[in-house]
Scaffold this active site. Structure first.
Site, mmCIF file in Angstrom:
data_model
loop_
_atom_site.group_PDB
_atom_site.id
_atom_site.type_symbol
_atom_site.label_atom_id
_atom_site.label_comp_id
_atom_site.label_asym_id
_atom_site.label_seq_id
_atom_site.Cartn_x
_atom_site.Cartn_y
_atom_site.Cartn_z
ATOM 1 N N ALA A 87 0.832 -1.204 0.000
ATOM 2 C CA ALA A 87 0.000 0.000 0.000
ATOM 3 C C ALA A 87 0.871 1.261 0.000
ATOM 4 O O ALA A 87 2.105 1.205 0.098
ATOM 5 C CB ALA A 87 -0.932 -0.009 1.201
ATOM 6 N N HIS A 88 0.201 2.410 -0.083
ATOM 7 C CA HIS A 88 0.929 3.674 -0.220
ATOM 8 C C HIS A 88 1.790 3.987 1.008
ATOM 9 O O HIS A 88 1.428 3.706 2.139
ATOM 10 C CB HIS A 88 -0.013 4.839 -0.535
#
Length: 356
Positions: free
Chosen positions: A245-246
């Protein structure tokens, strides 16, 4: 995509490469590599322990790499070379016997390359690939068929995109990386804010920055950062079907097995390993040298190196149902235990099984 060709080597030549003695026929030649169970008389195999129930003395391999302490287990028909790390030595020789050669050469006519992209000499671009504006590809980069590079993507020397890899705007990939089919790098992170009863997207303005010698498996996705970058440092190895994920950061030489999922802003240190199906909750930090076994759920930061596990081992369904029911009673049982201990302030010592 690659084309493999084979040559042949004698036991004496291999022993010289490995600086190791030959036990058996030094003129024995091998032309290919194989597992112990499937090898033939002109194949090279290795043995580093009985992991799959294979009996090495039943192998038909012509040449076997093993440790000195394992030599007595090898078949008398095989020539044996003893080394400290058989698998590492096997890799060295396999690369000589089966050298990799690119399937494509030059730029395929069907590829679409923006005029502003800068491609160094020796870059290969396969059929139907798209290279966007401002991209920079260093010498020896191989772009397989069906790949898409967005705007201002940078790829270091000798990196290979096998096929159908997507790298979106502004992302950076270092030298000597291998990215397998279907990987997506730089997609938007899952950034949402609830406003007036509906979800509103948060702009994802960071990049993905990948270091040197990184492997990324098939259909793995790495989201771009929201503001700061998502980072995969030198030597990291990612298996297939992983979700990064980011703003996640993965330290040097860490390895993550398939189907793991790392929530946003997680930080994984150097030389960590995450087993298959591991989940990390967001905003956690794993220090260097943390090893999490498969299917574990990590819900807190880990500040001490070591091996960590979570989850319930497989059991018969009947016993699992009973244990699941008892798990719901743990709080009540703990309160009863506290009451009992208050009347007996000195509890009995822990048994060997209970003592961590």
């Amino acid at each position: 995509m690659q084309e493999e060709t084979s040559t042949s080597l004698s036991a004496a030549e291999i022993a010289q490469m490995l600086s190791a003695p030959v036990h058996g026929d030094p003129d024995r030649r091998v032309r290919n590599v194989a597992s112990l169970s499937s090898a033939k008389s002109d194949d090279l195999a290795f043995y580093s322990g009985n992991r799959r129930g294979v009996h090495p003395n039943q192998s038909r391999a012509g040449l076997i790499l093993c440790q000195e302490t394992q030599r007595h287990q090898m078949p008398t028909t095989a020539t044996v070379i003893c080394v400290e790390q058989p698998q590492a030595a096997f890799i060295d020789i396999a690369e000589r016997l089966r050298p990799r050669r690119p399937i494509y050469a030059g730029i395929d006519p069907s590829a679409r390359i923006d005029p502003s992209a800068r491609l160094a000499p020796g870059v290969i671009v396969g059929p139907l690939s798209v290279i966007g504006p401002g991209c920079e590809l260093a010498d020896g980069v191989e772009i397989g068929p069906g790949c898409i590079l967005g705007r201002d993507v940078s790829i270091g020397a000798s990196t290979r995109l096998i096929a159908r890899v997507t790298i979106l705007d502004d992302c950076r990939v270092g030298r000597g990386c291998v990215i397998q089919p279907g990987a997506v790098i730089g997609s938007d992170g899952f950034g949402l804010v609830m406003q007036a009863g509906r979800w509103r997207r948060v702009p994802q303005l960071g990049r993905v920055v990948i270091g040197d010698d990184v492997d990324i498996g098939a259909n793995t996705t790495i989201d771009r950062g929201a503001l700061d970058d998502t980072r995969i440092d030198n030597g990291a190895k990612l298996d297939n079907l992983i979700q990064i994920a980011h703003n996640v950061e993965i330290g040097e030489h860490s390895a993550i097995a398939g189907c793991a999922g790392l929530a946003g802003s997680s930080i994984v240190g150097k030389y960590c390993t995450l087993g298959g199906g591991v989940g990390l909750a967001g905003h956690l930090t794993l220090t260097d040298g943390v090893h999490v076994t498969g299917m574990s759920m990590v819900t807190r930061s880990i500040h001490k190196p070591g091996v960590y596990s979570a989850g319930t081992p497989l059991d018969t369904n009947e016993r699992w149902l009973k244990n699941a029911a008892r798990f719901k009673q743990l709080d009540r049982m703990a309160l009863r235990l506290q009451a009992l201990e208050s009347s007996h302030p000195t509890p009995p010592p822990l048994s060997d099984e209970e003592n961590p």
